[in-house]
Scaffold this motif. Structure first.
Motif, PDB file in Angstrom:
ATOM      1  N   MET A 231      -3.933 -14.165  31.757  1.00  0.00           N
ATOM      2  CA  MET A 231      -4.903 -14.925  30.975  1.00  0.00           C
ATOM      3  C   MET A 231      -6.307 -14.429  31.279  1.00  0.00           C
ATOM      4  SD  MET A 231      -3.495 -18.726  30.728  1.00  0.00           S
ATOM      5  CE  MET A 231      -4.461 -18.752  29.242  1.00  0.00           C
ATOM      6  N   VAL A 232      -7.157 -14.464  30.270  1.00  0.00           N
ATOM      7  CA  VAL A 232      -8.559 -14.088  30.429  1.00  0.00           C
ATOM      8  C   VAL A 232      -9.409 -15.299  30.079  1.00  0.00           C
ATOM      9  CG1 VAL A 232     -10.405 -12.528  29.744  1.00  0.00           C
ATOM     10  CG2 VAL A 232      -8.027 -11.721  29.775  1.00  0.00           C
ATOM     11  N   GLU A 233     -10.250 -15.676  31.010  1.00  0.00           N
ATOM     12  CA  GLU A 233     -11.120 -16.839  30.845  1.00  0.00           C
ATOM     13  C   GLU A 233     -12.519 -16.380  30.434  1.00  0.00           C
ATOM     14  OE1 GLU A 233     -12.804 -20.542  33.573  1.00  0.00           O
ATOM     15  OE2 GLU A 233     -11.672 -18.928  34.506  1.00  0.00           O
ATOM     16  N   GLY A 234     -12.880 -16.667  29.200  1.00  0.00           N
ATOM     17  CA  GLY A 234     -14.214 -16.302  28.744  1.00  0.00           C
ATOM     18  C   GLY A 234     -15.283 -17.177  29.377  1.00  0.00           C
ATOM     19  N   ALA A 235     -16.375 -16.572  29.774  1.00  0.00           N
ATOM     20  CA  ALA A 235     -17.530 -17.325  30.256  1.00  0.00           C
ATOM     21  C   ALA A 235     -18.592 -17.310  29.162  1.00  0.00           C
ATOM     22  CB  ALA A 235     -18.076 -16.704  31.534  1.00  0.00           C
ATOM     23  N   ASN A 236     -19.507 -18.284  29.189  1.00  0.00           N
ATOM     24  CA  ASN A 236     -20.514 -18.417  28.134  1.00  0.00           C
ATOM     25  C   ASN A 236     -19.768 -18.637  26.806  1.00  0.00           C
ATOM     26  OD1 ASN A 236     -21.624 -15.753  30.022  1.00  0.00           O
ATOM     27  ND2 ASN A 236     -22.694 -17.705  30.159  1.00  0.00           N
ATOM     28  N   ALA A 237     -20.137 -17.993  25.725  1.00  0.00           N
ATOM     29  CA  ALA A 237     -19.443 -18.218  24.453  1.00  0.00           C
ATOM     30  C   ALA A 237     -19.935 -17.231  23.408  1.00  0.00           C
ATOM     31  CB  ALA A 237     -19.653 -19.652  23.973  1.00  0.00           C
TER      32      ALA A 237
END
Length: 437
Positions: A231-237
């Motif tokens: 899984m890859v957790e995006g930071a910010n947006a």
């Protein structure tokens, strides 16, 4: 062409990406926490400790800034990838704070890429100096040194984690050069080089056991003959992306799906589902145009009930109605496989709820989200008004239990964006997520 290439691609363990579709603070950490229970590794691909995710377990909040939220799962590895920038004092403070709350297994599970860049204290000082020079045109930076650190990376002056734990003479030489460059360019900036080098001798030994070749590690996970959940957790947006966001009111990295490949060193063919997290209304921290913002009692109600204060900065978030022009634009960029809709319960008390469905500029309807702020700050929003449900959704655990008007709101979002809504968040706790449809 024979079928060998296709066969190889089919046998990959692909990465599922979770990222924000608005200006951040959508509740990505909670979705990651839910999915990480079955994950083998959760990765951060970009950003630094300017991000902020909150996870509530048994009524106890855990705050993550640089640490991947997947670290909450004892069986899950957590990788800070090469696209991240790391302020080591803040990283170890974050670890210590969460360790005191019970996160005791981090040493076995945390991995730091040897290619990740370091953020030094002088990066943070310069971040503040640059913001002050902007006067009334401040961007709203967190002053965590993220922008200056990415600047030195792009300028090929930065220092990587691998260099810190490598040849000490080389690190000392590189640090001297970088400090001298900054002191030359910024009057009033004073760096105690000897003191900093001593601090980093200590950090060198603390970080060393965690450092791995992140590219090779993920290559092995992707091509493992046994199934692996990555899984890859995006930071910010997305709307803070350096290329696609509301520039210059953005962060300094690519927080859309393209940043996953460059920030982790994985091929595009290894990216699987892309889950877009959408808050049921819109918020943003800091400055910049905000077409659906409600500077009135509605905005105040959203802010107060939603407890809209930045996890990283503590700043009050500006709030407004859901903007689907923005979400559709995020879908164009990221190719969303499905949506996780969060904080629906914050809308429980409204008599009516509005959705921003299109923009008009000088009498002309815009086909998509505009690139320039000159246009964005002048757009008029066309709203679709829907009746509220005027009852609590907090105890709902199935879609069938939802009030009819809440279901209608969810269906309308799905219809307009053209992406299936798979999860619905109705509270802070770990189990406050409804599986939709």
């Amino acid at each position: 062409m024979n079928g060998d290439i296709g066969d190889t691609a089919r046998h990959m363990n692909k990465a599922t990406v979770v990222l924000g579709t608005q200006w951040g603070d959508e509740g990505k950490g909670k979705i990651i926490d839910l999915l990480a229970l079955k994950a083998d590794v959760v990765c951060r691909a970009q950003g630094g400790n300017n991000a902020g995710h909150t996870i509530v377990v048994d009524g106890k909040p855990f705050y993550f800034h640089l640490l991947p939220s997947g670290l909450m799962s004892k069986s899950c590895k957590a990788l800070i990838g090469n696209g991240c920038v790391i302020h080591l004092p803040s990283l170890f403070k974050e670890i210590s704070t969460n360790e005191e709350k019970g996160l005791t297994w981090w040493k076995e599970n945390l991995i730091v890429s040897d290619r990740a860049q370091l953020v030094f204290d002088f990066h943070q000082h310069v971040d503040g100096m640059q913001e002050d020079l902007k006067g009334n045109k401040k961007i709203g930076t967190t002053k965590k040194g993220i922008g200056p650190s990415y600047s030195t990376k792009v300028g090929r002056q930065g220092i990587r984690v691998g260099e810190l734990i490598g040849d000490e003479d080389n690190f000392v030489e590189r640090f001297h050069h970088l400090a001298e460059m900054y002191q030359t360019h910024y009057n009033g900036l004073s760096i105690d080089v000897d003191s900093e080098l001593q601090r980093y001798r200590e950090f060198r030994e603390k970080i060393r056991p965690l450092v791995k070749d992140g590219v090779y590690f993920l290559h092995e996970m992707i091509h493992s003959p046994t199934p692996k959940t990555i899984m890859v957790e995006g930071a910010n947006a997305t709307m803070l992306d350096i290329d696609f966001g509301t520039y210059p009111f953005v962060t300094s990295s690519n927080c859309s799906v393209g940043g996953v490949c460059t920030g982790l060193g994985i091929p595009a063919s290894a990216v699987g589902d892309v889950i877009g997290v959408v808050k049921a209304y819109t918020s943003r921290v800091g400055s910049g145009p905000f077409p659906t913002e409600q500077v009135n009692d509605i905005g105040n109600q959203l802010q107060e009930k939603g407890k809209e204060f930045g996890t990283t900065t503590g700043r009050r978030r500006r709030c407004g109605w859901l903007d689907l022009v923005m979400v559709k634009y995020a879908h164009m960029i990221n190719g969303l496989s499905c949506i996780a809709l969060t904080k629906l319960d914050i809308l429980d008390d409204f008599d009516e709820i509005k959705i921003g469905v299109s923009y008009t500029h000088k009498g002309e309807k815009l086909p998509s989200f505009p690139a320039t702020l000159d246009v964005l700050k002048e757009v008029e929003v066309e709203y679709l008004t829907m009746p509220g449900w005027k009852c609590s959704t907090v105890d709902c655990r199935t879609f069938e239990e939802m009030p009819q008007n809440a279901k209608n709101y969810i269906w309308k979002i799905q219809e307009i964006v053209g992406v299936k809504i798979k999860w619905i968040g109705v509270g802070q706790s770990r189990d406050s997520i409804v599986q939709a449809f």
